[in-house]
Motif scaffolding. Structure first.
Motif, mmCIF file in Angstrom:
data_model
loop_
_atom_site.group_PDB
_atom_site.id
_atom_site.type_symbol
_atom_site.label_atom_id
_atom_site.label_comp_id
_atom_site.label_asym_id
_atom_site.label_seq_id
_atom_site.Cartn_x
_atom_site.Cartn_y
_atom_site.Cartn_z
ATOM 1 N N PHE A 3 0.825 -1.209 0.000
ATOM 2 C CA PHE A 3 0.000 0.000 0.000
ATOM 3 C C PHE A 3 0.861 1.262 0.000
ATOM 4 O O PHE A 3 0.525 2.247 -0.687
ATOM 5 N N TYR A 4 1.965 1.251 0.720
ATOM 6 C CA TYR A 4 2.790 2.453 0.825
ATOM 7 C C TYR A 4 3.508 2.760 -0.487
ATOM 8 O O TYR A 4 3.687 3.923 -0.851
ATOM 9 N N LEU A 5 3.912 1.720 -1.214
ATOM 10 C CA LEU A 5 4.474 1.943 -2.550
ATOM 11 C C LEU A 5 3.412 2.478 -3.503
ATOM 12 O O LEU A 5 3.702 3.315 -4.366
ATOM 13 N N ALA A 6 2.184 2.002 -3.336
ATOM 14 C CA ALA A 6 1.086 2.503 -4.163
ATOM 15 C C ALA A 6 0.840 3.984 -3.884
ATOM 16 O O ALA A 6 0.613 4.772 -4.809
ATOM 17 N N VAL A 7 0.879 4.375 -2.613
ATOM 18 C CA VAL A 7 0.718 5.785 -2.242
ATOM 19 C C VAL A 7 1.834 6.626 -2.863
ATOM 20 O O VAL A 7 1.587 7.707 -3.414
ATOM 21 N N LEU A 8 3.070 6.127 -2.781
ATOM 22 C CA LEU A 8 4.202 6.843 -3.383
ATOM 23 C C LEU A 8 4.017 6.984 -4.887
ATOM 24 O O LEU A 8 4.283 8.054 -5.461
ATOM 25 N N SER A 9 3.551 5.942 -5.546
ATOM 26 C CA SER A 9 3.382 5.998 -6.999
ATOM 27 C C SER A 9 2.292 6.999 -7.381
ATOM 28 O O SER A 9 2.437 7.735 -8.359
ATOM 29 N N ARG A 10 1.203 7.055 -6.615
ATOM 30 C CA ARG A 10 0.157 8.043 -6.905
ATOM 31 C C ARG A 10 0.679 9.465 -6.684
ATOM 32 O O ARG A 10 0.332 10.393 -7.427
ATOM 33 N N PHE A 11 1.501 9.641 -5.657
ATOM 34 C CA PHE A 11 2.100 10.957 -5.416
ATOM 35 C C PHE A 11 2.979 11.367 -6.602
ATOM 36 O O PHE A 11 2.926 12.516 -7.060
ATOM 37 N N LEU A 12 3.778 10.427 -7.117
ATOM 38 C CA LEU A 12 4.636 10.719 -8.270
ATOM 39 C C LEU A 12 3.808 11.026 -9.513
ATOM 40 O O LEU A 12 4.153 11.918 -10.294
ATOM 41 N N MET A 13 2.717 10.293 -9.713
ATOM 42 C CA MET A 13 1.835 10.584 -10.847
ATOM 43 C C MET A 13 1.314 12.013 -10.767
ATOM 44 O O MET A 13 1.287 12.740 -11.758
ATOM 45 N N GLY A 14 0.880 12.414 -9.577
ATOM 46 C CA GLY A 14 0.358 13.763 -9.405
ATOM 47 C C GLY A 14 1.424 14.824 -9.615
ATOM 48 O O GLY A 14 1.186 15.837 -10.286
ATOM 49 N N ALA A 15 2.606 14.590 -9.034
ATOM 50 C CA ALA A 15 3.691 15.561 -9.164
ATOM 51 C C ALA A 15 4.086 15.761 -10.626
ATOM 52 O O ALA A 15 4.297 16.888 -11.080
ATOM 53 N N CYS A 16 4.161 14.658 -11.382
ATOM 54 C CA CYS A 16 4.541 14.750 -12.793
ATOM 55 C C CYS A 16 3.398 15.305 -13.643
ATOM 56 O O CYS A 16 3.643 15.993 -14.646
ATOM 57 N N SER A 17 2.163 15.031 -13.263
ATOM 58 C CA SER A 17 1.016 15.530 -14.027
ATOM 59 C C SER A 17 0.874 17.037 -13.949
ATOM 60 O O SER A 17 0.189 17.646 -14.776
ATOM 61 N N ALA A 18 1.527 17.657 -12.954
ATOM 62 C CA ALA A 18 1.492 19.118 -12.855
ATOM 63 C C ALA A 18 2.064 19.772 -14.102
ATOM 64 O O ALA A 18 1.755 20.931 -14.416
ATOM 65 N N THR A 19 2.888 19.030 -14.837
ATOM 66 C CA THR A 19 3.464 19.557 -16.078
ATOM 67 C C THR A 19 2.424 19.663 -17.185
ATOM 68 O O THR A 19 2.613 20.435 -18.130
ATOM 69 N N GLY A 20 1.324 18.905 -17.094
ATOM 70 C CA GLY A 20 0.365 18.836 -18.198
ATOM 71 C C GLY A 20 -0.090 20.185 -18.702
ATOM 72 O O GLY A 20 0.262 20.605 -19.812
ATOM 73 N N PHE A 21 -0.852 20.903 -17.902
ATOM 74 C CA PHE A 21 -1.384 22.195 -18.337
ATOM 75 C C PHE A 21 -0.289 23.241 -18.444
ATOM 76 O O PHE A 21 -0.267 24.051 -19.375
ATOM 77 N N LEU A 22 0.660 23.227 -17.488
ATOM 78 C CA LEU A 22 1.731 24.224 -17.512
ATOM 79 C C LEU A 22 2.619 24.047 -18.744
ATOM 80 O O LEU A 22 3.101 25.034 -19.314
ATOM 81 N N GLY A 23 2.838 22.798 -19.158
ATOM 82 C CA GLY A 23 3.629 22.555 -20.364
ATOM 83 C C GLY A 23 2.944 23.078 -21.612
ATOM 84 O O GLY A 23 3.576 23.672 -22.491
ATOM 85 N N VAL A 24 1.621 22.868 -21.688
ATOM 86 C CA VAL A 24 0.857 23.410 -22.814
ATOM 87 C C VAL A 24 0.953 24.935 -22.825
ATOM 88 O O VAL A 24 1.177 25.564 -23.879
ATOM 89 N N SER A 25 0.779 25.547 -21.665
ATOM 90 C CA SER A 25 0.848 27.009 -21.563
ATOM 91 C C SER A 25 2.212 27.533 -22.006
ATOM 92 O O SER A 25 2.306 28.548 -22.715
ATOM 93 N N LYS A 26 3.265 26.826 -21.624
ATOM 94 C CA LYS A 26 4.620 27.233 -21.995
ATOM 95 C C LYS A 26 4.818 27.191 -23.510
ATOM 96 O O LYS A 26 5.325 28.150 -24.121
ATOM 97 N N VAL A 27 4.407 26.096 -24.138
ATOM 98 C CA VAL A 27 4.593 25.942 -25.586
ATOM 99 C C VAL A 27 3.749 26.950 -26.353
ATOM 100 O O VAL A 27 4.206 27.543 -27.344
ATOM 101 N N VAL A 28 2.512 27.164 -25.901
ATOM 102 C CA VAL A 28 1.641 28.136 -26.569
ATOM 103 C C VAL A 28 2.247 29.534 -26.490
ATOM 104 O O VAL A 28 2.239 30.292 -27.471
ATOM 105 N N SER A 29 2.795 29.882 -25.328
ATOM 106 C CA SER A 29 3.387 31.220 -25.168
ATOM 107 C C SER A 29 4.612 31.403 -26.051
ATOM 108 O O SER A 29 4.932 32.518 -26.458
#
Length: 405
Positions: free
Chosen positions: A88-114
């Motif tokens: 369970f604790y590795l699963a929690v860590l993996s979900r945290f990493l997914m969220g941390a990396c997903s922060a790039t999604g919208f911000l990356g689009v905004s960067k490229v558009v700009s």
């Protein structure tokens, strides 16, 4: 240039929402109850929220090519980790990493558009990107649900992990910055004083609080608990329940321009407060468990999706409360608090479900929650939304006083 960060933006919606389609499989794999499932879902939002400002700095420092590549790669690796561990604790860590990396999604689009589009096209392209990105949330619904029903869920998860890695590699090979764009040092793009001025503003904190309280409809209902509730309350299979739940995101597609138009006729504060207070009757109808057909349920959730677009207007209000140089920082801050609201609702709803559990177990020993438990737990969403609407009205009065001065 625009396509690859947009693909990752759409993909991260699938990662964000898919635990709602596999609630029982995940609870069975890790031998957990709804409280722990809520915690597991919440850690995605902790990662996403905490990385908003750091990712903005990294994008300015290293450019979209490397950050989108690394984020998509680690998202894929974290998905594989989540799929093939029973810890369970590795699963929690993996979900945290997914969220941390997903922060790039919208911000990356905004960067490229700009970088690649004229300034007068920025707003239009961001709106268009958000609309297309939401297709990931829509196609997380019935299509992914049907795949899980017809194939072993780990095979579906493996596919999602591989897709993320492929997006990362193709982004690395294809993404470039314009030749006339210089990568700036992070301290030139981001001033600590900007964040300090925001964190010392009572109005900004009140606005963030209302954002936090009103996040339940999208982050609480649509992300995880909505599919399970619809399946329980209306005797639907997971695929059909996911398809109906996806109408929240269709509502969001319409809600953005609709609420923007209303805000010009009324005011930003009025529109946000209306969204908060209108959530209560919508949820009363949803939780009453009347004999709605699929069309009625779809229309009801579509209206909930329209109200979820208050977030777009919330950013506009934030821009009115700060200087132009602090616009990017206040947007990242409000988005961070919004995602923390998502983690709050996941945790609280899961805890209330466990407290309301009737004692029923599935054949695999997984807790099964009845209609009463879901109604009791999900009632926190409209209550908090009304509180958020009240806070917005208070902010509007304070803002008028400052304007008059």
């Amino acid at each position: 240039m625009w396509f690859f960060p947009l693909s990752f933006f759409a993909y991260q919606f699938i990662l964000r929402l898919w635990p709602g389609l596999m609630m029982h499989q995940i609870m069975d794999q890790f031998v957990i109850d709804a409280s722990h499932l809520g915690i597991l879902a919440a850690f995605y939002y902790y990662g996403y929220s905490g990385m908003q400002i750091p990712v903005a700095i990294l994008l300015d420092r290293f450019g979209a090519r490397y950050i989108v590549f690394m984020s998509a790669m680690f998202c894929g690796i974290a998905t594989l980790m989540f799929t093939y561990t029973n810890n369970f604790y590795l699963a929690v860590l993996s979900r945290f990493l997914m969220g941390a990396c997903s922060a790039t999604g919208f911000l990356g689009v905004s960067k490229v558009v700009s970088e690649w589009f004229p300034k007068d096209q920025y707003t239009r392209m961001i709106g268009f990107s958000f609309t297309l990105g939401l297709m990931g949330a829509i196609y997380r619904g019935k299509p992914i649900g049907l795949l899980i029903e017809n194939h072993e869920w780990k095979s579906v998860a493996l596919t999602l992990g591989v897709v993320s890695i492929i997006i990362g590699f193709t982004a690395y090979l294809a993404l470039r910055s314009p030749q006339n764009t210089k990568v700036m040092a992070s301290d030139e793009q981001f001033k600590i004083g900007n964040l300090k001025s925001i964190l010392t503003s009572r109005l900004i904190w009140c606005l963030a609080l209302s954002n936090f309280l009103m996040a339940g409809s999208l982050e609480g209902l649509a992300d995880v608990w909505g599919v399970a509730y619809l399946a329980t309350a209306y005797n639907l299979n997971r695929g059909d329940a996911a398809g109906i739940a996806s109408f929240i995101f269709f509502g969001i597609l319409l809600g953005g321009p609709l609420l923007a138009w209303l805000s010009k006729k009324l005011s930003n504060y009025t529109v946000i407060a209306m969204c908060g207070f209108s959530t209560a009757p919508a949820f009363i109808l949803l939780l009453m468990n009347k004999t709605y057909d699929a069309l009625a349920l779809s229309c009801l959730l579509f209206s909930v999706g329209i109200m979820c677009c208050y977030q777009v207007i919330m950013f506009a209000v934030g821009s009115e409360l700060v200087e132009m140089k602090n616009l990017g920082t206040v947007t990242a801050f409000l988005n961070s608090i919004n995602m923390l609201g998502g983690s709050f609702f996941h945790t609280v709803i899961g805890k209330i479900l466990d407290l309301s559990w009737s004692g029923t177990l599935s054949e695999d020993g997984v807790k099964l929650y009845d209609l009463y438990a879901y109604q009791y737990a999900l009632s926190t969403i409209p209550i908090c939304a009304c509180l958020g609407g009240t806070v917005v009205l208070v902010i509007s009065l304070k803002a008028k006083k400052l304007t008059n001065k």
